[in-house]
Design a protein around this motif. Structure first.
Motif, PDB file in Angstrom:
ATOM      1  N   SER A  94      16.403 -10.751 -14.145  1.00  8.92           N
ATOM      2  CA  SER A  94      16.796 -10.230 -15.455  1.00  8.92           C
ATOM      3  C   SER A  94      16.927  -8.705 -15.476  1.00  8.92           C
ATOM      4  O   SER A  94      16.886  -8.095 -16.537  1.00  8.92           O
ATOM      5  CB  SER A  94      15.780 -10.665 -16.519  1.00  8.92           C
ATOM      6  OG  SER A  94      14.472 -10.220 -16.189  1.00  8.92           O
ATOM      7  N   HIS A  95      17.094  -8.091 -14.333  1.00  9.47           N
ATOM      8  CA  HIS A  95      17.196  -6.634 -14.218  1.00  9.47           C
ATOM      9  C   HIS A  95      18.595  -6.274 -13.713  1.00  9.47           C
ATOM     10  O   HIS A  95      19.243  -7.069 -13.029  1.00  9.47           O
ATOM     11  CB  HIS A  95      16.118  -6.130 -13.254  1.00  9.47           C
ATOM     12  CG  HIS A  95      15.929  -4.651 -13.220  1.00  9.47           C
ATOM     13  ND1 HIS A  95      16.743  -3.813 -12.500  1.00  9.47           N
ATOM     14  CD2 HIS A  95      15.000  -3.848 -13.814  1.00  9.47           C
ATOM     15  CE1 HIS A  95      16.332  -2.561 -12.638  1.00  9.47           C
ATOM     16  NE2 HIS A  95      15.281  -2.559 -13.426  1.00  9.47           N
ATOM     17  N   ARG A  96      19.055  -5.079 -14.027  1.00 16.38           N
ATOM     18  CA  ARG A  96      20.393  -4.658 -13.605  1.00 16.38           C
ATOM     19  C   ARG A  96      20.541  -4.650 -12.086  1.00 16.38           C
ATOM     20  O   ARG A  96      21.670  -4.736 -11.561  1.00 16.38           O
ATOM     21  CB  ARG A  96      20.707  -3.271 -14.162  1.00 16.38           C
ATOM     22  CG  ARG A  96      19.772  -2.174 -13.672  1.00 16.38           C
ATOM     23  CD  ARG A  96      20.036  -0.833 -14.331  1.00 16.38           C
ATOM     24  NE  ARG A  96      19.039   0.155 -13.947  1.00 16.38           N
ATOM     25  CZ  ARG A  96      19.115   0.898 -12.850  1.00 16.38           C
ATOM     26  NH1 ARG A  96      20.158   0.771 -12.049  1.00 16.38           N
ATOM     27  NH2 ARG A  96      18.160   1.770 -12.548  1.00 16.38           N
ATOM     28  N   LEU A  97      19.428  -4.557 -11.362  1.00 14.24           N
ATOM     29  CA  LEU A  97      19.481  -4.532  -9.893  1.00 14.24           C
ATOM     30  C   LEU A  97      19.082  -5.865  -9.266  1.00 14.24           C
ATOM     31  O   LEU A  97      18.950  -5.964  -8.051  1.00 14.24           O
ATOM     32  CB  LEU A  97      18.563  -3.414  -9.360  1.00 14.24           C
ATOM     33  CG  LEU A  97      18.913  -1.987  -9.796  1.00 14.24           C
ATOM     34  CD1 LEU A  97      17.842  -1.009  -9.329  1.00 14.24           C
ATOM     35  CD2 LEU A  97      20.281  -1.576  -9.242  1.00 14.24           C
ATOM     36  N   SER A  98      18.911  -6.885 -10.086  1.00 18.95           N
ATOM     37  CA  SER A  98      18.432  -8.180  -9.581  1.00 18.95           C
ATOM     38  C   SER A  98      19.354  -8.810  -8.558  1.00 18.95           C
ATOM     39  O   SER A  98      18.910  -9.525  -7.661  1.00 18.95           O
ATOM     40  CB  SER A  98      18.237  -9.166 -10.741  1.00 18.95           C
ATOM     41  OG  SER A  98      17.092  -8.852 -11.492  1.00 18.95           O
ATOM     42  N   GLY A  99      20.669  -8.571  -8.697  1.00 20.54           N
ATOM     43  CA  GLY A  99      21.631  -9.231  -7.832  1.00 20.54           C
ATOM     44  C   GLY A  99      21.415  -8.992  -6.356  1.00 20.54           C
ATOM     45  O   GLY A  99      21.858  -9.785  -5.520  1.00 20.54           O
ATOM     46  N   ILE A 100      20.677  -7.946  -6.024  1.00 21.26           N
ATOM     47  CA  ILE A 100      20.444  -7.634  -4.612  1.00 21.26           C
ATOM     48  C   ILE A 100      19.516  -8.659  -3.967  1.00 21.26           C
ATOM     49  O   ILE A 100      19.729  -9.073  -2.815  1.00 21.26           O
ATOM     50  CB  ILE A 100      19.871  -6.213  -4.463  1.00 21.26           C
ATOM     51  CG1 ILE A 100      20.875  -5.186  -5.002  1.00 21.26           C
ATOM     52  CG2 ILE A 100      19.529  -5.900  -3.004  1.00 21.26           C
ATOM     53  CD1 ILE A 100      20.345  -3.773  -5.074  1.00 21.26           C
ATOM     54  N   ILE A 101      18.497  -9.091  -4.704  1.00 22.21           N
ATOM     55  CA  ILE A 101      17.568 -10.067  -4.116  1.00 22.21           C
ATOM     56  C   ILE A 101      17.548 -11.383  -4.874  1.00 22.21           C
ATOM     57  O   ILE A 101      16.850 -12.323  -4.464  1.00 22.21           O
ATOM     58  CB  ILE A 101      16.122  -9.509  -4.043  1.00 22.21           C
ATOM     59  CG1 ILE A 101      15.521  -9.317  -5.440  1.00 22.21           C
ATOM     60  CG2 ILE A 101      16.055  -8.236  -3.243  1.00 22.21           C
ATOM     61  CD1 ILE A 101      14.031  -9.062  -5.405  1.00 22.21           C
ATOM     62  N   HIS A 102      18.304 -11.486  -5.961  1.00 25.13           N
ATOM     63  CA  HIS A 102      18.274 -12.702  -6.778  1.00 25.13           C
ATOM     64  C   HIS A 102      19.678 -12.944  -7.325  1.00 25.13           C
ATOM     65  O   HIS A 102      19.978 -12.626  -8.459  1.00 25.13           O
ATOM     66  CB  HIS A 102      17.273 -12.521  -7.936  1.00 25.13           C
ATOM     67  CG  HIS A 102      16.953 -13.772  -8.683  1.00 25.13           C
ATOM     68  ND1 HIS A 102      17.871 -14.426  -9.482  1.00 25.13           N
ATOM     69  CD2 HIS A 102      15.825 -14.509  -8.757  1.00 25.13           C
ATOM     70  CE1 HIS A 102      17.315 -15.489 -10.016  1.00 25.13           C
ATOM     71  NE2 HIS A 102      16.078 -15.566  -9.593  1.00 25.13           N
ATOM     72  N   PRO A 115      28.662  -2.443 -12.529  1.00 27.78           N
ATOM     73  CA  PRO A 115      28.002  -2.794 -13.796  1.00 27.78           C
ATOM     74  C   PRO A 115      28.239  -4.243 -14.197  1.00 27.78           C
ATOM     75  O   PRO A 115      27.453  -4.836 -14.928  1.00 27.78           O
ATOM     76  CB  PRO A 115      28.643  -1.823 -14.799  1.00 27.78           C
ATOM     77  CG  PRO A 115      29.068  -0.649 -13.975  1.00 27.78           C
ATOM     78  CD  PRO A 115      29.490  -1.223 -12.658  1.00 27.78           C
ATOM     79  N   GLU A 116      29.332  -4.833 -13.712  1.00 29.98           N
ATOM     80  CA  GLU A 116      29.639  -6.233 -14.049  1.00 29.98           C
ATOM     81  C   GLU A 116      29.022  -7.208 -13.068  1.00 29.98           C
ATOM     82  O   GLU A 116      29.119  -8.427 -13.244  1.00 29.98           O
ATOM     83  CB  GLU A 116      31.167  -6.442 -14.066  1.00 29.98           C
ATOM     84  CG  GLU A 116      31.888  -5.747 -15.214  1.00 29.98           C
ATOM     85  CD  GLU A 116      31.970  -4.239 -15.006  1.00 29.98           C
ATOM     86  OE1 GLU A 116      32.158  -3.802 -13.847  1.00 29.98           O
ATOM     87  OE2 GLU A 116      31.827  -3.496 -16.007  1.00 29.98           O
ATOM     88  N   GLY A 117      28.403  -6.699 -12.014  1.00 25.80           N
ATOM     89  CA  GLY A 117      27.786  -7.570 -11.020  1.00 25.80           C
ATOM     90  C   GLY A 117      28.312  -7.281  -9.628  1.00 25.80           C
ATOM     91  O   GLY A 117      28.893  -6.225  -9.365  1.00 25.80           O
ATOM     92  N   MET A 139      27.695 -25.736  -6.119  1.00 26.07           N
ATOM     93  CA  MET A 139      27.454 -24.468  -5.454  1.00 26.07           C
ATOM     94  C   MET A 139      28.666 -23.568  -5.694  1.00 26.07           C
ATOM     95  O   MET A 139      29.806 -23.964  -5.416  1.00 26.07           O
ATOM     96  CB  MET A 139      27.242 -24.692  -3.961  1.00 26.07           C
ATOM     97  CG  MET A 139      26.919 -23.447  -3.174  1.00 26.07           C
ATOM     98  SD  MET A 139      26.420 -23.825  -1.460  1.00 26.07           S
ATOM     99  CE  MET A 139      27.876 -24.681  -0.853  1.00 26.07           C
ATOM    100  N   SER A 140      28.423 -22.406  -6.236  1.00 28.70           N
ATOM    101  CA  SER A 140      29.523 -21.502  -6.517  1.00 28.70           C
ATOM    102  C   SER A 140      29.077 -20.074  -6.252  1.00 28.70           C
ATOM    103  O   SER A 140      27.888 -19.773  -6.203  1.00 28.70           O
ATOM    104  CB  SER A 140      29.981 -21.639  -7.968  1.00 28.70           C
ATOM    105  OG  SER A 140      28.937 -21.242  -8.847  1.00 28.70           O
ATOM    106  N   LEU A 141      30.026 -19.226  -6.053  1.00 27.27           N
ATOM    107  CA  LEU A 141      29.745 -17.803  -5.963  1.00 27.27           C
ATOM    108  C   LEU A 141      30.361 -17.149  -7.184  1.00 27.27           C
ATOM    109  O   LEU A 141      31.585 -17.038  -7.293  1.00 27.27           O
ATOM    110  CB  LEU A 141      30.337 -17.208  -4.692  1.00 27.27           C
ATOM    111  CG  LEU A 141      29.598 -17.477  -3.384  1.00 27.27           C
ATOM    112  CD1 LEU A 141      30.270 -16.735  -2.235  1.00 27.27           C
ATOM    113  CD2 LEU A 141      28.141 -17.066  -3.473  1.00 27.27           C
ATOM    114  N   GLU A 142      29.495 -16.779  -8.120  1.00 27.30           N
ATOM    115  CA  GLU A 142      29.984 -16.137  -9.344  1.00 27.30           C
ATOM    116  C   GLU A 142      30.238 -14.658  -9.072  1.00 27.30           C
ATOM    117  O   GLU A 142      29.690 -13.774  -9.729  1.00 27.30           O
ATOM    118  CB  GLU A 142      28.956 -16.316 -10.466  1.00 27.30           C
ATOM    119  CG  GLU A 142      28.689 -17.770 -10.838  1.00 27.30           C
ATOM    120  CD  GLU A 142      29.929 -18.473 -11.363  1.00 27.30           C
ATOM    121  OE1 GLU A 142      30.783 -17.798 -11.985  1.00 27.30           O
ATOM    122  OE2 GLU A 142      30.059 -19.684 -11.129  1.00 27.30           O
ATOM    123  N   VAL A 143      31.063 -14.418  -8.057  1.00 27.38           N
ATOM    124  CA  VAL A 143      31.417 -13.043  -7.700  1.00 27.38           C
ATOM    125  C   VAL A 143      32.929 -12.911  -7.707  1.00 27.38           C
ATOM    126  O   VAL A 143      33.658 -13.888  -7.506  1.00 27.38           O
ATOM    127  CB  VAL A 143      30.864 -12.653  -6.310  1.00 27.38           C
ATOM    128  CG1 VAL A 143      29.359 -12.706  -6.288  1.00 27.38           C
ATOM    129  CG2 VAL A 143      31.452 -13.541  -5.218  1.00 27.38           C
TER     130      VAL A 143
END
Length: 401
Positions: A142-150, A188-190, A334-338
């Motif tokens: 739930s953090h702006r930097l979460s995408g790196i490890i979560h 900022p969008e991920g 399974m998807s990559l929401e990127v």
């Protein structure tokens, strides 16, 4: 003080920053040395004795590589690396084997580390200007930097796939982590993936798919987990001091010692059998084509599984403890929401990766419902389970395997 150097079999030489050393040496992190990363997979793969400690150090290392790639400020890099190091401190003994009990009885998962972060790391984080709540937010996603490890392309997953493949010897977990990291961008969008990284991202999805049946959901490993959960439930029925909170704070060796010395004969027996690798056998091992998949979509919690095990045992003429019911959730899509950036536009990953649909179909076909029992009861338990759970009989082709 120079950084500490750790020789890691997966990543080579790993540097631990001076500021992080006190956290690395904290008891809650050192406890992870004694918790197996893959729970009871060592009953299948003798080399699978690697630990949550190794994985946490590896995840911290890759998080640092990613932060430098993204050009993050030093304070953000330190925050993310510490979160990566702490992300698994909430695990109970034998990692995911104790997770269903933790969820059912304590209402939390291993990602809920707020209490641990505040109580055991608060004093260590304060001099670094890091708020424990920020660390927890990154771990929970739930953090702006979460995408790196979560996230979909996180360094946690990169490390455990590489590490689990290395220690099991399974040749499926190959991920080019550094190429992947070099081709992802934090916006900022991920996460945005460069077109040059599509093949590396696909290899991660393939590794996840192939490692599921051969390692993470191997039936022997699942049998070990079910026997362990049965032992813990039997032990809990004797009212041990501290209850499940106490059990979940133990490491693997401490937990097995407690179970082998339990007041419960059943707990002692299960712990002894696990120690000697005297395991239950498959009575039913059925895919979605043989069951009403809708009834098992989200999987069954451990206490519901024990209730039905009792029903099957009653009809089969054996004791409830002679039957294990294992119904994991049916894999979701399974998807990559990127987004993927090429020379002309930014598009969704699925548009550039037609293999995604095939991999999702494969994952659904890999799912298995398992009913396990002692060798002498296999036929009776199989018949009883088929009636109670409405399982179709296997075809002649199925019986060959």
């Amino acid at each position: 003080m120079s950084p500490k150097i750790i020789k890691d079999p997966v990543h080579g030489y790993v540097e631990v920053d001076e500021e992080i050393l006190p956290i690395l040496d904290a008891p809650a992190i050192q406890r992870l040395r004694y918790i197996r990363q893959l729970g009871f997979s060592y009953l299948v793969y003798p080399g699978a004795n690697h630990t949550r400690f190794e994985h946490s150090v590896g995840t911290m290392h890759l998080a640092g590589v990613a932060c430098r790639q993204f050009g993050l400020a030093d304070e953000d890099r330190l925050l993310v690396m510490i979160a990566a190091l702490l992300h698994d401190v909430g695990h109970g003994p034998f990692s995911h084997a104790s997770e269903p009990l933790m969820e059912a009885r304590l209402g939390r998962t291993h990602d809920d580390i707020a209490g641990i972060a505040e109580e055991q790391f608060g004093a260590l984080l304060e001099p670094l200007g890091i708020n424990p709540s920020e660390v927890c937010a990154i771990v929970k996603g739930s953090h702006r930097l979460s995408g790196i490890i979560h996230g979909d392309l996180d360094v946690d997953r990169m490390d455990y796939l590489l590490r689990d493949a290395y220690y099991t010897g399974a040749p499926y977990g190959t991920v080019d982590a550094h190429r992947l990291i070099r081709n992802i961008h934090l916006t900022p969008e991920g996460i945005v993936l460069d077109e040059n990284g599509v093949s590396a991202a696909e290899s991660l999805l393939i590794a996840r798919t192939l490692m599921r049946p051969s390692v993470y959901y191997h039936h022997v490993s699942r049998i070990g987990e079910c026997m362990f959960q049965l032992a813990v439930l039997a032990h809990m029925a004797t009212g041990p001091a501290g209850g499940l909170e106490h059990i979940c704070a133990l490491d693997d060796g401490e937990c097995m010692h407690e179970l082998k010395n339990s007041k419960s004969p059943l707990a002692r027996k299960m712990a002894g059998w696990l120690y000697e690798r005297r395991l239950y056998k498959r009575a039913v091992y059925a895919g979605q084509d043989r069951v009403n998949a809708a009834a098992f979509q989200t999987g069954w919690p451990v206490e519901r599984a024990r209730e039905v095990a009792g029903e099957i045992a009653g009809r089969a003429g054996c004791q409830p403890s002679d039957v294990l019911v294992d119904i994991p959730p049916i894999p979701g899509e399974m998807s990559l929401e990127v987004q993927v950036k090429n020379r002309h536009a930014v598009v969704g990953f699925a548009e550039l990766s037609p293999s995604l649909q095939t991999l999702n179909q494969t994952r659904r076909e890999q799912w298995r419902l398992g009913i396990y029992t002692l060798p002498g009861y296999r036929d009776a338990v199989a018949d009883a389970a088929a009636e109670i759970l409405h399982i179709k009989k296997p075809t002649r082709q199925d019986t060959l395997f």
